[in-house]
Design a protein around this motif. Structure first.
Motif, PDB file in Angstrom:
ATOM      1  N   MET A 161      86.106  25.611  29.040  1.00 12.70           N
ATOM      2  CA  MET A 161      87.418  25.686  29.690  1.00 12.70           C
ATOM      3  C   MET A 161      88.098  27.027  29.380  1.00 12.70           C
ATOM      4  SD  MET A 161      88.495  23.294  31.607  1.00 12.70           S
ATOM      5  CE  MET A 161      89.659  23.918  32.792  1.00 12.70           C
ATOM      6  N   THR A 165      86.600  29.798  28.769  1.00 15.64           N
ATOM      7  CA  THR A 165      85.918  30.811  29.568  1.00 15.64           C
ATOM      8  C   THR A 165      86.396  30.770  31.009  1.00 15.64           C
ATOM      9  OG1 THR A 165      84.040  30.367  28.171  1.00 15.64           O
ATOM     10  CG2 THR A 165      83.661  31.748  30.074  1.00 15.64           C
ATOM     11  N   ALA A 166      86.538  29.561  31.547  1.00 14.49           N
ATOM     12  CA  ALA A 166      86.972  29.433  32.939  1.00 14.49           C
ATOM     13  C   ALA A 166      88.357  30.016  33.124  1.00 14.49           C
ATOM     14  CB  ALA A 166      86.959  27.964  33.358  1.00 14.49           C
ATOM     15  N   ASP A 187      88.076  33.726  33.068  1.00 18.47           N
ATOM     16  CA  ASP A 187      87.541  34.211  34.347  1.00 18.47           C
ATOM     17  C   ASP A 187      88.626  34.209  35.399  1.00 18.47           C
ATOM     18  OD1 ASP A 187      85.088  34.442  33.271  1.00 18.47           O
ATOM     19  OD2 ASP A 187      84.271  32.595  34.140  1.00 18.47           O
ATOM     20  N   PHE A 188      89.341  33.098  35.433  1.00 20.89           N
ATOM     21  CA  PHE A 188      90.354  32.920  36.463  1.00 20.89           C
ATOM     22  C   PHE A 188      91.408  34.016  36.376  1.00 20.89           C
ATOM     23  CE2 PHE A 188      94.434  31.341  37.855  1.00 20.89           C
ATOM     24  CZ  PHE A 188      94.133  30.850  39.112  1.00 20.89           C
ATOM     25  N   ASP A 231      90.060  37.408  37.329  1.00 19.77           N
ATOM     26  CA  ASP A 231      89.891  37.476  38.785  1.00 19.77           C
ATOM     27  C   ASP A 231      91.221  37.628  39.495  1.00 19.77           C
ATOM     28  OD1 ASP A 231      87.256  37.360  38.901  1.00 19.77           O
ATOM     29  OD2 ASP A 231      87.096  35.395  39.858  1.00 19.77           O
TER      30      ASP A 231
END
Ligand SMILES: Nc1nc2c(ncn2[C@@H]2O[C@H](COP(=O)(O)OP(=O)(O)OP(=O)(O)O)[C@@H](O)[C@H]2O)c(=O)[nH]1
Ligand SMILES: [Mg+2]
Lengths: 175, 588
Positions: free
Chosen positions: B191, B193-194, B197-198, B201
């Motif tokens: 989570m 990491t996500a 990333d989010f 981005d």
């Protein structure tokens, strides 16, 4: 123990979240709560003498407002492309994603799930469309998150393919 | 035009010479000066000007007849927009931004909030597991709110360490402090990491987007290296010591496992020894110990201690020893410590000593600590100069002191406020008895110990009143608190915790904390019921996450019942009610 990241991708409301829920908790919910961003779950899969821990990324469905963010796919060993048998347009979404995936994570294992097979009478897919996606026959599963049909099998197959590909690359390295 | 026709008839009847004149006359009679103006404007106006006057009406007429106009115009307009964007892009952005900006921001914010909620949920579940462990410990020690006390004594504590493979977000290894059982480190690390990333981005920053994520008093600090990410879950106040440790540990791990990290394929068995390295980072830092005894000497030692710092166990041990030694010394009749100082290898102590007291050599004999020499600076205090003793005694008891000589015997005169028990203590204090023959406490205002109880009773009641009159408000149709209320909730939690801490001294106790959720009249009844329940549950979870005993908390939703008399803007709310039990009798 091997730990492995897999992702579910596809258009919105095809049943990605439901498939994971069915696989991990054996629960199905008729209600639709769209996924925002990512949700992560995990499940241990035993294959013969090997154990694989799947870390499952449930990625938000693509629609006209939401593109697939390639960074979510980073490092994934396997992908499940999900389409909804009752909505032919969901095949196009997968087609678009496929091209992107080949570019970003070329080495990954890929399966195609045609979901909602409990509603097979309502299916309206064109066979050519599916052929165009270019999946081997044994890599296509007709699943239902509702009845649970083929769900476990699809995930296990993916885990198996991943394990296989890892063994191959290891033995290649040692040579 | 119509007006001119009748004018033609008279013209034909009149004679040639007269006709021009008559005509002019008649014209001016009938139309007046307007004629001149109209004529003038007809001559002076250009064709374009004349068209411009009727353009809008013409468009309107044509458009109401058919749609051909739009069709004709659309390529023109498209071209116009094209050119306009090419010429001056910022102008069109400025126009569009107010519409697009908020929409984009809202989408980004809601996605991020959703993921944060998932992560927070994972962490909160772990909190309850931890709370259980603490509760058992507290029960064993016989301390009612042990977990609260423990938290109070910590400045920070690294509770869990995650070592994460950067590309896949897979957890390589984790370690957690004793007594802390997280729900699932695998999910937490993915989570994280996500979310990372989010953010990278969405905000177009490259990598390493987040360094800290904050949830009330828990922070997650993240450091990224080329192949792996290290994250610390820290409770309490972040400190540069933590971030330094984080960076160094990550370097060590990279160096140690560089080969495995580069060729990582999910096989976790290659990271042996990693756990031990991580466990080394589970450090904590205690707050400076509070001493209830206002002893001059101990304060001095503590001050000296502060200079050196609490950094290692060794120094902690040393301080314990010194503290104990000083306490012991204080008890000796006829000795009074004025000053003490601890350096790396020496403990210096300056004290007053009456001739009858323990000898300096005997004091020295009592002291032995490896690597530490004792430096004693005795100042001989003669019984005849009791004023030497006044200052230390005064500061010990918080009173003002005088002395006088009665029949050549020194007598201590006490002024100030003391309880009866404190007076007795002072009268029997070894220093007092060895120096003074008599103690005069006539002028002391005697405090009843009850007044302390009364003070904490008042405070307790005030806190309960405050909490009971607090409402937490929510955004429409959601379980999200309004920003103001989120802040207010923090205050309320602190108030509840303070009230709980006053239970023993006040003789009042919290029997239950009732949490009632409400929803407004919009939407279906069934949904509103559920919404009100979820709102109440959110507040209850928040209390539990902040170490408020969840056995005390009961939450329910009532939909929109009982809101008739309340202004509709305030319907989306949660009310709190503390039920108090008076240990001396009835509950209210
Ligand atoms: N009959 C039937 N319904 C299904 C099946 N799988 C999912 N659904 C329903 O389809 C809807 C969408 O399912 P989700 O799993 O939330 O879809 P999703 O792909 O995660 O959607 P997004 O998160 O928006 O991308 C829900 O109402 C599910 O109950 C299935 O196999 N059979
Ligand atoms: Mg979903």
């Amino acid at each position: 123990m091997i730990s492995s990241k897999i992702c579910l991708v596809g258009a919105f409301a095809v049943g990605k979240t439901s498939l994971i829920k069915q696989f991990v908790e054996s629960i199905f919910d008729e209600k639709y709560h769209t996924t925002i961003g990512v949700k992560i779950d995990k499940k241990m899969v035993s294959l013969e003498e090997n154990e694989v821990q799947l870390i499952i990324w449930d990625i938000e469905g693509v629609d006209i407002f939401t593109d697939l963010k390639p960074s979510y796919l980073r490092g994934a060993d396997g992908l499940l492309f999900v389409i909804d048998g009752t909505r032919p347009q969901t095949v196009e979404a997968v087609d678009a994603i496929c091209q992107m995936v080949d570019k970003h994570i070329p080495g990954s294992q890929k399966l195609l799930l045609i979901n909602k097979c409990d509603l097979r009478e309502e299916w309206s897919l064109d066979k050519n469309q599916i052929d165009h996606l270019d999946f081997d026959k044994e890599r296509i599963f007709e699943t239902s998150a509702k009845s649970g049909e083929n769900v476990e099998r699809a995930f296990r197959t993916l885990a198996y393919e991943i394990l296989n590909s890892k063994h191959k690359s290891v033995s290649k390295d040692s040579k | 035009m119509l007006d001119e026709k009748p004018l033609e008839r008279p013209t034909s009847e009149s004679s040639e010479s007269n006709s021009g004149k008559d005509l002019a006359k008649l014209r001016s009679l009938l139309i007046g000066d307007d004629y001149e103006t109209v004529l003038k404007s007809q001559i002076e106006q250009t064709e374009a000007e004349r068209v411009s006057g009727v353009l809008a009406e013409a468009f309107h007429l044509r458009n109401s007849r058919d749609g051909s106009l739009s069709k004709e115009l659309s390529p023109v307009i498209e071209n116009a927009i094209d050119t306009s964007i090419k010429d001056n892009p910022s102008r069109i952005t400025n126009v569009i931004f107010p519409i697009m900006g908020p929409a984009v921001r809202k989408a980004v914010a809601s996605a991020l909030a959703d993921m944060m909620r998932s992560l927070n949920h994972l962490l909160q579940q772990s909190l309850t597991a931890q709370a259980i462990v603490w509760r058992i410990k507290a029960w064993r020690l016989g301390v009612p709110y042990g977990q609260y006390v423990l938290l109070q004594t910590l400045e920070y504590r690294v509770e869990q360490v995650f070592f994460i493979h950067r590309e896949t977000g897979l957890l390589i290894e984790s370690a957690s402090a004793a007594g802390i059982e997280y729900q699932d480190p695998d999910l937490v690390s993915s989570m994280l990491t996500a979310i990372n990333d989010f953010v990278s981005d969405s905000f177009n920053s490259d990598g390493d987007a987040i360094s800290t994520i904050q949830f009330s008093d828990l922070s997650i600090v993240i450091e990224s290296g080329p192949h792996a990410v290290l994250a610390f879950a820290v409770r309490g106040i972040l400190d540069s010591a933590i971030t330094n440790e984080l960076g160094q540990k990550l370097e060590v791990l990279h160096a140690e496992f560089s080969k495995q990290l580069e060729s990582f394929n999910g096989d976790l068995s290659q990271f042996e020894g990693c756990k031990r390295l991580l466990e080394g980072s589970l450090v904590e830092k205690s707050k400076q110990k509070k001493k209830s005894k206002p002893w001059f000497a101990i304060t001095a030692v503590s001050a000296a201690t502060l200079l050196i710092g609490y950094s290692s166990y060794l120094s902690w041990h040393k301080h314990q020893y010194i503290e104990y030694f000083v306490m012991h010394l204080e008890k000796q009749p006829g000795l009074q410590i004025i000053h003490s100082q601890l350096t790396d290898d020496e403990f210096q102590i300056t004290f007053l000593r009456s001739p009858l007291a323990q000898s300096v050599a005997a004091i020295r004999q009592n002291f032995s600590y490896p690597g530490l020499t004792l430096q004693l600076n005795p100042k001989v205090a003669l019984i005849e100069s009791p004023e030497y003793f006044l200052a230390p005694i005064a500061s010990k008891y918080g009173v003002t002191l005088n002395w006088s000589s009665v029949d050549e015997q020194p007598k201590l005169i006490v002024n100030g406020q003391l309880t009866q028990i404190q007076i007795e203590k002072l009268k029997q204090d070894p220093i007092v008895t060895s120096v003074f023959k008599d103690v005069d406490t006539q002028n002391v205002e005697i405090l009843t110990p009850l007044s302390i109880a009364q003070q904490s009773r008042d405070r307790f009641n005030a806190l309960v009143l405050k909490v009971n009159s607090t409402s937490i408000f929510f955004e429409s149709a959601s379980v999200t608190m309004t920003p103001g209320s989120a802040q207010e909730l923090n205050q309320t939690i602190n108030d509840i915790r303070e009230a709980l801490s006053l239970q023993q001294t006040s003789g009042l106790s919290v029997l239950q904390i009732g949490i009632t959720g409400y929803a407004d009249y919009q939407g279906a009844n069934l949904n509103n019921m559920k919404l009100s329940e979820e709102r109440a549950k959110l507040i209850a979870d928040n209390l539990a996450a902040n170490q408020i005993d969840s056995d005390l908390v009961i939450s329910w939703g009532v939909g929109n019942k009982g809101l008739e008399s309340i202004e509709s803007a305030n319907h989306r709310r949660v009310d709190l009610k503390i039920v108090v039990k008076d240990l001396s009798g009835e509950s209210k």
